[in-house]
Motif scaffolding. Structure first.
Motif, short mmCIF file in Angstrom:
data_model
loop_
_atom_site.label_atom_id
_atom_site.label_comp_id
_atom_site.label_asym_id
_atom_site.label_seq_id
_atom_site.Cartn_x
_atom_site.Cartn_y
_atom_site.Cartn_z
N GLY A 15 0.79 -1.23 0.00
CA GLY A 15 0.00 0.00 0.00
C GLY A 15 0.82 1.28 0.00
N VAL A 16 2.10 1.17 -0.30
CA VAL A 16 2.94 2.37 -0.31
C VAL A 16 2.67 3.22 -1.54
N GLY A 17 2.34 2.57 -2.64
CA GLY A 17 2.10 3.31 -3.88
C GLY A 17 3.39 3.66 -4.60
N GLU A 18 3.25 4.34 -5.72
CA GLU A 18 4.42 4.72 -6.51
C GLU A 18 5.25 5.78 -5.78
N VAL A 19 6.54 5.53 -5.68
CA VAL A 19 7.46 6.45 -5.02
C VAL A 19 8.20 7.24 -6.08
N ARG A 20 8.30 8.54 -5.86
CA ARG A 20 8.97 9.40 -6.83
C ARG A 20 10.06 10.21 -6.13
N ALA A 21 10.92 10.81 -6.92
CA ALA A 21 12.05 11.57 -6.40
C ALA A 21 11.57 12.63 -5.42
N GLY A 22 12.21 12.67 -4.26
CA GLY A 22 11.88 13.67 -3.25
C GLY A 22 10.86 13.22 -2.23
N ASP A 23 10.21 12.06 -2.44
CA ASP A 23 9.22 11.58 -1.47
C ASP A 23 9.89 11.24 -0.15
N ASP A 24 9.14 11.42 0.95
CA ASP A 24 9.61 11.04 2.28
C ASP A 24 9.37 9.55 2.44
N LEU A 25 10.32 8.76 2.03
CA LEU A 25 10.14 7.31 1.99
C LEU A 25 9.93 6.74 3.38
N ALA A 26 10.67 7.21 4.37
CA ALA A 26 10.52 6.69 5.72
C ALA A 26 9.10 6.91 6.24
N ALA A 27 8.54 8.07 5.98
CA ALA A 27 7.17 8.36 6.43
C ALA A 27 6.17 7.46 5.71
N LEU A 28 6.38 7.24 4.41
CA LEU A 28 5.48 6.38 3.67
C LEU A 28 5.51 4.96 4.21
N VAL A 47 13.14 1.10 -4.47
CA VAL A 47 12.28 2.17 -3.97
C VAL A 47 13.12 3.27 -3.33
N VAL A 48 14.26 2.90 -2.73
CA VAL A 48 15.18 3.91 -2.19
C VAL A 48 15.73 4.76 -3.33
N SER A 49 16.13 4.11 -4.40
CA SER A 49 16.69 4.83 -5.54
C SER A 49 15.65 5.77 -6.17
N LYS A 50 14.42 5.32 -6.24
CA LYS A 50 13.37 6.19 -6.79
C LYS A 50 13.20 7.43 -5.94
N ALA A 51 13.18 7.26 -4.63
CA ALA A 51 13.03 8.42 -3.74
C ALA A 51 14.23 9.36 -3.84
N GLU A 52 15.40 8.80 -4.13
CA GLU A 52 16.61 9.60 -4.21
C GLU A 52 16.89 10.12 -5.62
N SER A 97 12.91 -3.31 -14.45
CA SER A 97 11.61 -3.82 -14.05
C SER A 97 11.01 -2.96 -12.95
N ASN A 98 9.68 -2.99 -12.84
CA ASN A 98 8.97 -2.21 -11.84
C ASN A 98 9.36 -0.73 -11.87
N THR A 99 9.52 -0.23 -13.08
CA THR A 99 9.78 1.19 -13.30
C THR A 99 9.12 1.57 -14.62
N VAL A 105 16.57 2.04 -13.29
CA VAL A 105 16.81 2.39 -11.89
C VAL A 105 18.23 1.94 -11.52
N LEU A 106 19.04 2.88 -11.08
CA LEU A 106 20.40 2.60 -10.62
C LEU A 106 20.37 2.28 -9.13
N LEU A 107 21.41 1.63 -8.65
CA LEU A 107 21.53 1.43 -7.21
C LEU A 107 21.71 2.78 -6.51
N PRO A 108 21.34 2.89 -5.25
CA PRO A 108 21.62 4.13 -4.51
C PRO A 108 23.11 4.45 -4.57
#
Length: 348
Positions: A15-28, A47-52, A97-99, A105-108
């Motif tokens: 239920g986290v949904g799509e994560v995008r650059a700048g999202d507060d991943l920890a809060a989600l 998902v970390v890389s997407k947020a970053e 995949s999943n992007t 998607v690159l590694l962090p």
């Protein structure tokens, strides 16, 4: 450290949904899965890389070149490389995949720093003390299939060193060191899966592994084997080509001891072929150099044979981490009756 566990529970975070650059991943993640003290929050690197903002639209070959520190092996369309993190992974961990189509998607950039930031954000304002693992999927050199490993870690000891302990039979353990972070990552992937859109999991029951809030631990970087101790730094074909071409010193590990090299030269090359000269192999008293003395004739035929033998000797030395000393490795005496090759250990 030694701990026992009565039971471990792995819970998917959905239920986290799509994560995008700048999202507060920890809060989600915290909103989707209420966390408790002592939990291990296991988050997929994607998902970390997407947020970053580590999502690119560049061609894969271009992205791979940018993420590659050194090529380990190539077979067909598969490239195994060592990344700038020190990880050895197919395609440098780049994932399509999943992007969104057309993106990669690159590694962090720094997975350990990502794990620390997530942990600190979760604990902010009285939040629970949890450990955080950032994970990615990797193959194994000797086994089919893939499993998740920890590429980033915070708040957890990633290795448990059993050296010096005794087993149930009284045998003293020497090198046993379970990779705890990788074991937890693999367990968490059982509930995350690849198709259920669960970008994280909560592993509960391992509170004994979770460090105090002000201690992040060594990070997953402690799981990366140093190149000097890597016995499999190159693929079989690549190792041969590197030794023959002698262009790239990395991949062979730390230089072999002088006596090991001398033994290899003596056994495999002294009088190696009919019509070629023999060789005397001498190790310097301080072990810093190995000299090969090649007595030879001066006619054209013998000179050609000597050249072939010299090439083999130099190739074997290179594969052992030893390089020809000086700009001119061949030195003939005044009579032209001998050629001396001198090798010294070289640190990649």
């Amino acid at each position: 450290m030694s701990a026992s566990y009565d039971g471990v529970t792995c819970l998917p975070v959905t239920g986290v949904g799509e994560v995008r650059a700048g999202d507060d991943l920890a809060a989600l993640l915290a909103a989707a899965a209420p966390l408790r003290d002592g939990d291990v929050l296991v988050v997929t690197s994607k998902v970390v890389s997407k947020a970053e903002g580590r999502v690119v639209t560049a061609p894969k070959e271009e992205a791979l070149a940018g993420e590659t520190d050194r090529v380990v092996a190539v077979r067909g369309g598969t490239s195994i490389v060592r990344t700038h993190h020190g990880l050895v992974m197919a395609a440098a961990g780049i994932d399509a995949s999943n992007t969104e189509p057309g993106t990669l998607v690159l590694l962090p950039a720094d997975p350990d720093a990502s794990a620390r930031a997530l942990r600190e954000r979760v604990a902010r304002d009285g939040g629970p003390n949890v450990a955080v693992l950032v994970t990615d999927t990797a193959g194994r050199a000797w086994r089919n299939g893939q499993t998740d490993i920890a590429v980033g870690a915070a708040g957890i000891e990633v290795l448990e060193d059993h050296a010096g302990r005794e087993d149930g039979y009284g045998n003293v353990l020497a090198v046993t060191a379970p990779a705890l972070a990788d074991e937890v990552a693999g367990a968490a992937d059982l509930v995350k899966g690849k198709l259920r859109r669960a970008p994280a999991a909560v592993v509960r029951g391992l509170a004994a592994l979770v460090l105090p809030p002000d201690e992040h631990g060594p990070g997953a970087a402690a799981l990366v084997r140093d190149e000097a101790h890597d016995m499999f730094g190159l693929g079989a074909r690549e190792a041969v080509l590197h030794a023959v071409r002698r262009r790239e010193p990395r991949g062979f590990g730390a230089p072999s001891p002088a006596q090991t090299l001398a033994g290899a030269l003596t056994e495999g090359l002294a009088g190696a072929a009919a019509g070629e000269p023999g060789c005397d192999v001498v190790v310097a008293d301080d072990g810093t150099a190995v000299t090969v003395d090649l007595p030879g004739a001066t006619d054209a035929a013998s000179g050609h044979a000597l050249g072939r033998l010299e090439e083999r000797i130099t190739t074997v030395a290179y594969a052992h981490g030893w390089h020809a000393a000086g700009a001119v490795p061949r030195v003939a005496d005044a009579t032209g009756a001998r050629v001396v090759l001198r090798f010294v250990a070289a640190t990649p």
